[in-house]
Each structure stands twice: as C-alpha cells, then as structure tokens.
Design a protein around this motif. Structure first.
Motif, PDB file in Angstrom:
ATOM      1  N   LEU A  41     -20.933 -18.223  -3.001  1.00  0.00           N
ATOM      2  CA  LEU A  41     -20.477 -16.871  -2.713  1.00  0.00           C
ATOM      3  C   LEU A  41     -19.773 -16.278  -3.929  1.00  0.00           C
ATOM      4  O   LEU A  41     -20.035 -15.143  -4.321  1.00  0.00           O
ATOM      5  CB  LEU A  41     -19.542 -16.886  -1.507  1.00  0.00           C
ATOM      6  CG  LEU A  41     -18.903 -15.543  -1.120  1.00  0.00           C
ATOM      7  CD1 LEU A  41     -19.978 -14.518  -0.790  1.00  0.00           C
ATOM      8  CD2 LEU A  41     -17.960 -15.734   0.052  1.00  0.00           C
ATOM      9  N   GLN A  42     -18.896 -17.063  -4.543  1.00  0.00           N
ATOM     10  CA  GLN A  42     -18.199 -16.594  -5.728  1.00  0.00           C
ATOM     11  C   GLN A  42     -19.172 -16.276  -6.851  1.00  0.00           C
ATOM     12  O   GLN A  42     -19.154 -15.190  -7.436  1.00  0.00           O
ATOM     13  CB  GLN A  42     -17.211 -17.665  -6.213  1.00  0.00           C
ATOM     14  CG  GLN A  42     -16.040 -17.897  -5.285  1.00  0.00           C
ATOM     15  CD  GLN A  42     -15.135 -19.003  -5.787  1.00  0.00           C
ATOM     16  OE1 GLN A  42     -14.225 -19.412  -5.098  1.00  0.00           O
ATOM     17  NE2 GLN A  42     -15.383 -19.501  -6.990  1.00  0.00           N
ATOM     18  N   GLY A  43     -20.021 -17.245  -7.169  1.00  0.00           N
ATOM     19  CA  GLY A  43     -20.937 -17.073  -8.288  1.00  0.00           C
ATOM     20  C   GLY A  43     -21.906 -15.918  -8.080  1.00  0.00           C
ATOM     21  O   GLY A  43     -22.144 -15.124  -8.988  1.00  0.00           O
ATOM     22  N   GLY A  44     -22.458 -15.815  -6.869  1.00  0.00           N
ATOM     23  CA  GLY A  44     -23.409 -14.748  -6.588  1.00  0.00           C
ATOM     24  C   GLY A  44     -22.772 -13.375  -6.672  1.00  0.00           C
ATOM     25  O   GLY A  44     -23.338 -12.444  -7.258  1.00  0.00           O
ATOM     26  N   ALA A  45     -21.585 -13.233  -6.092  1.00  0.00           N
ATOM     27  CA  ALA A  45     -20.911 -11.937  -6.092  1.00  0.00           C
ATOM     28  C   ALA A  45     -20.496 -11.526  -7.496  1.00  0.00           C
ATOM     29  O   ALA A  45     -20.654 -10.364  -7.899  1.00  0.00           O
ATOM     30  CB  ALA A  45     -19.696 -11.981  -5.171  1.00  0.00           C
ATOM     31  N   LEU A  46     -19.965 -12.457  -8.270  1.00  0.00           N
ATOM     32  CA  LEU A  46     -19.523 -12.123  -9.621  1.00  0.00           C
ATOM     33  C   LEU A  46     -20.698 -11.858 -10.550  1.00  0.00           C
ATOM     34  O   LEU A  46     -20.615 -11.005 -11.446  1.00  0.00           O
ATOM     35  CB  LEU A  46     -18.627 -13.234 -10.170  1.00  0.00           C
ATOM     36  CG  LEU A  46     -17.336 -13.460  -9.370  1.00  0.00           C
ATOM     37  CD1 LEU A  46     -16.502 -14.557  -9.992  1.00  0.00           C
ATOM     38  CD2 LEU A  46     -16.523 -12.169  -9.284  1.00  0.00           C
ATOM     39  N   ALA A  47     -21.804 -12.565 -10.343  1.00  0.00           N
ATOM     40  CA  ALA A  47     -23.012 -12.270 -11.123  1.00  0.00           C
ATOM     41  C   ALA A  47     -23.531 -10.872 -10.795  1.00  0.00           C
ATOM     42  O   ALA A  47     -23.944 -10.117 -11.686  1.00  0.00           O
ATOM     43  CB  ALA A  47     -24.083 -13.314 -10.848  1.00  0.00           C
ATOM     44  N   ALA A  48     -23.490 -10.505  -9.518  1.00  0.00           N
ATOM     45  CA  ALA A  48     -23.919  -9.166  -9.109  1.00  0.00           C
ATOM     46  C   ALA A  48     -23.021  -8.106  -9.734  1.00  0.00           C
ATOM     47  O   ALA A  48     -23.494  -7.047 -10.173  1.00  0.00           O
ATOM     48  CB  ALA A  48     -23.892  -9.053  -7.589  1.00  0.00           C
ATOM     49  N   MET A  49     -21.714  -8.393  -9.804  1.00  0.00           N
ATOM     50  CA  MET A  49     -20.786  -7.452 -10.415  1.00  0.00           C
ATOM     51  C   MET A  49     -21.107  -7.251 -11.895  1.00  0.00           C
ATOM     52  O   MET A  49     -21.136  -6.121 -12.394  1.00  0.00           O
ATOM     53  CB  MET A  49     -19.352  -7.956 -10.266  1.00  0.00           C
ATOM     54  CG  MET A  49     -18.306  -7.047 -10.875  1.00  0.00           C
ATOM     55  SD  MET A  49     -16.761  -7.914 -11.238  1.00  0.00           S
ATOM     56  CE  MET A  49     -17.276  -8.941 -12.620  1.00  0.00           C
ATOM     57  N   ALA A  50     -21.352  -8.340 -12.612  1.00  0.00           N
ATOM     58  CA  ALA A  50     -21.666  -8.242 -14.039  1.00  0.00           C
ATOM     59  C   ALA A  50     -22.962  -7.467 -14.269  1.00  0.00           C
ATOM     60  O   ALA A  50     -23.048  -6.613 -15.167  1.00  0.00           O
ATOM     61  CB  ALA A  50     -21.762  -9.640 -14.647  1.00  0.00           C
ATOM     62  N   LEU A  51     -23.973  -7.759 -13.462  1.00  0.00           N
ATOM     63  CA  LEU A  51     -25.239  -7.034 -13.585  1.00  0.00           C
ATOM     64  C   LEU A  51     -25.049  -5.552 -13.310  1.00  0.00           C
ATOM     65  O   LEU A  51     -25.651  -4.698 -13.975  1.00  0.00           O
ATOM     66  CB  LEU A  51     -26.276  -7.626 -12.624  1.00  0.00           C
ATOM     67  CG  LEU A  51     -26.839  -9.003 -13.008  1.00  0.00           C
ATOM     68  CD1 LEU A  51     -27.721  -9.542 -11.889  1.00  0.00           C
ATOM     69  CD2 LEU A  51     -27.630  -8.911 -14.318  1.00  0.00           C
ATOM     70  N   TRP A  52     -24.227  -5.237 -12.326  1.00  0.00           N
ATOM     71  CA  TRP A  52     -23.970  -3.841 -12.002  1.00  0.00           C
ATOM     72  C   TRP A  52     -23.289  -3.135 -13.173  1.00  0.00           C
ATOM     73  O   TRP A  52     -23.681  -2.023 -13.556  1.00  0.00           O
ATOM     74  CB  TRP A  52     -23.100  -3.731 -10.756  1.00  0.00           C
ATOM     75  CG  TRP A  52     -22.518  -2.357 -10.588  1.00  0.00           C
ATOM     76  CD1 TRP A  52     -21.248  -1.947 -10.874  1.00  0.00           C
ATOM     77  CD2 TRP A  52     -23.200  -1.184 -10.123  1.00  0.00           C
ATOM     78  NE1 TRP A  52     -21.088  -0.624 -10.622  1.00  0.00           N
ATOM     79  CE2 TRP A  52     -22.271  -0.121 -10.165  1.00  0.00           C
ATOM     80  CE3 TRP A  52     -24.495  -0.932  -9.677  1.00  0.00           C
ATOM     81  CZ2 TRP A  52     -22.599   1.170  -9.769  1.00  0.00           C
ATOM     82  CZ3 TRP A  52     -24.827   0.352  -9.287  1.00  0.00           C
ATOM     83  CH2 TRP A  52     -23.893   1.379  -9.336  1.00  0.00           C
ATOM     84  N   LEU A  53     -22.251  -3.755 -13.735  1.00  0.00           N
ATOM     85  CA  LEU A  53     -21.508  -3.117 -14.815  1.00  0.00           C
ATOM     86  C   LEU A  53     -22.418  -2.774 -15.992  1.00  0.00           C
ATOM     87  O   LEU A  53     -22.407  -1.653 -16.505  1.00  0.00           O
ATOM     88  CB  LEU A  53     -20.356  -4.014 -15.276  1.00  0.00           C
ATOM     89  CG  LEU A  53     -19.113  -4.047 -14.390  1.00  0.00           C
ATOM     90  CD1 LEU A  53     -18.120  -5.074 -14.903  1.00  0.00           C
ATOM     91  CD2 LEU A  53     -18.460  -2.673 -14.328  1.00  0.00           C
ATOM     92  N   PHE A  54     -23.206  -3.751 -16.426  1.00  0.00           N
ATOM     93  CA  PHE A  54     -24.038  -3.519 -17.602  1.00  0.00           C
ATOM     94  C   PHE A  54     -25.268  -2.674 -17.262  1.00  0.00           C
ATOM     95  O   PHE A  54     -25.694  -1.839 -18.063  1.00  0.00           O
ATOM     96  CB  PHE A  54     -24.442  -4.847 -18.227  1.00  0.00           C
ATOM     97  CG  PHE A  54     -23.320  -5.499 -18.982  1.00  0.00           C
ATOM     98  CD1 PHE A  54     -23.062  -5.145 -20.302  1.00  0.00           C
ATOM     99  CD2 PHE A  54     -22.506  -6.452 -18.386  1.00  0.00           C
ATOM    100  CE1 PHE A  54     -22.016  -5.729 -21.002  1.00  0.00           C
ATOM    101  CE2 PHE A  54     -21.463  -7.038 -19.075  1.00  0.00           C
ATOM    102  CZ  PHE A  54     -21.217  -6.672 -20.389  1.00  0.00           C
TER     103      PHE A  54
END
Length: 220
Positions: free
Chosen positions: A158-171
């Motif tokens: 859950l942590q890894g998936g959500a934070l990866a989604a956040m990074a992809l969104w930002l960039f």
C-alpha cells in the motif's frame, strides 16, 4: 518550455494538492496518523484563504505596496513550502521509519527553488515570494513540530503503490497538464466583488513610485 517554466510548475495548486491529498489519506488511514493529517489540512485551508484574500484585495481594489512591489502572496511559493517539507517527511517515515527532518529540509530546498523560479519567470517580486515562503513554511512547521506527529505503519504494498502513484502524478502532471486556471478564477471573483470592469495591475501600482512629487516651490 524552458527549464524555469518547468520548475515553476512544481508549485501549482492543481499539481501539488492531489499529491498532498493522497499522502494525507495514507496518514489518516490509521488513528496514530490522523492528528498530523488534520493539522496539515487545516493549515492548507488557512494558508489558501490568506493567499487568496491578498490577491483579491489587489486585483479588485488595488490594495498592495508599491515600495515593496507587493501585489499578493505568491501561491506557488506558499503551496511549495506548505506541502513539500511535510510530503517528503511523511514519505521518509512511511518508507524508512526515520529521516523525517532531513527529508523535510530537502522539501524546504525544493520549495526555495520553486520560489526562485517565480522570480526567474517574472511572475512575482521578491517580497511576494518571501511572503509565500513564510506563510507556507508556517504550515509545515506547525505539522512537523506538532506534539503528536505520527506516521502509521501500513502494508508495504500500500505504501509503495501509493507513493509511486504520487511521484508519477507529480512528474506527469508537471509535464503534460494544462496551465492552472486559478489566477483567472481569482481575477473573476475579485472583479465580481469589487464591481470593477478591469483588474488592477502591477504597472498601476508601481506608477505611483514614478510620479513626480507635486511640492510647492520654495521662496528664496
């Protein structure tokens, strides 16, 4: 798009707020993280209101400072300094369980770079960027130094998936999202409230500094 125009997009509300919401939901998903998430949300609401009011005051009524070249708090600087320190601190604790303050310091550096970009693209004055950094920084400090700062222990997927989604969104959003419509929206609100047909401009504000003083000629 040149480098500074790309960098300045990292301070747009439409890009930062969804990322902050995602991490805030992660924090609030367990009781131990809810105080930090609630304090962050409240701070963002207050900072947004203050920033918007300063912009409306100038656009609608010309309330600003010619000597400081101030027409309102920089929203990009405010959001960057209110979000990046807390965002990175939360990510550090969610992923590593430590390094909160080092990550927060990195977030402050990113916010500072966003502020410099606002000067580089000639969108704000120094006083406006500093004001944004101070207002947003107060939000970050209120969260990071809260008595009950806790990050919940969540499942790694859950942590890894959500934070990866956040990074992809930002960039991804920084590269491909359309320009933010917030300034046009604030302008419409200011004109509607003030009843004026045209917004006040920085040129009008600074014109007062260039007007010669009408002083009586001294008698010799």
């Amino acid at each position: 798009m040149n480098a500074w125009h790309f960098v300045t997009r990292f301070g747009e509300a439409q890009i930062l707020l969804p990322a902050a919401l995602l991490v805030g939901l992660l924090l609030a998903s367990r009781p131990e993280g809810r105080p930090a998430a609630s304090r962050w949300l409240a701070g963002l609401v207050l900072a947004t209101g203050l920033t918007t009011l300063t912009k409306i005051a100038f656009i609608g009524w010309g309330i600003g400072s010619a000597s400081l070249n101030f027409t309102g708090v920089s929203g990009h600087s405010m959001y960057a300094s209110a979000i990046y320190p807390v965002l990175l601190a939360a990510c550090a604790e969610l992923l590593l369980g430590r390094g909160r303050m080092a990550a927060a310091l990195l977030g402050a550096v990113i916010a500072l770079v966003v502020g410099v970009s606002r000067l580089a693209v000639d969108a704000h004055s120094v006083s406006e960027v500093i004001a944004g950094f101070v207002v947003g920084g107060a939000v970050s400090l209120a969260v990071l130094f809260a008595e009950h700062w806790h990050t919940p222990r969540l499942q790694r997927w859950l942590q890894g998936g959500a934070l990866a989604a956040m990074a992809l969104w930002l960039f991804g959003a920084t590269s491909y999202a359309p320009p933010s419509p917030t300034h046009a929206l604030v302008t419409r609100i200011a004109l509607r409230l003030s009843g004026h047909e045209h917004p006040y401009t920085r040129a009008q504000l600074l014109h007062t500094l260039r007007e010669p003083l009408d002083l009586p000629t001294a008698r010799l």
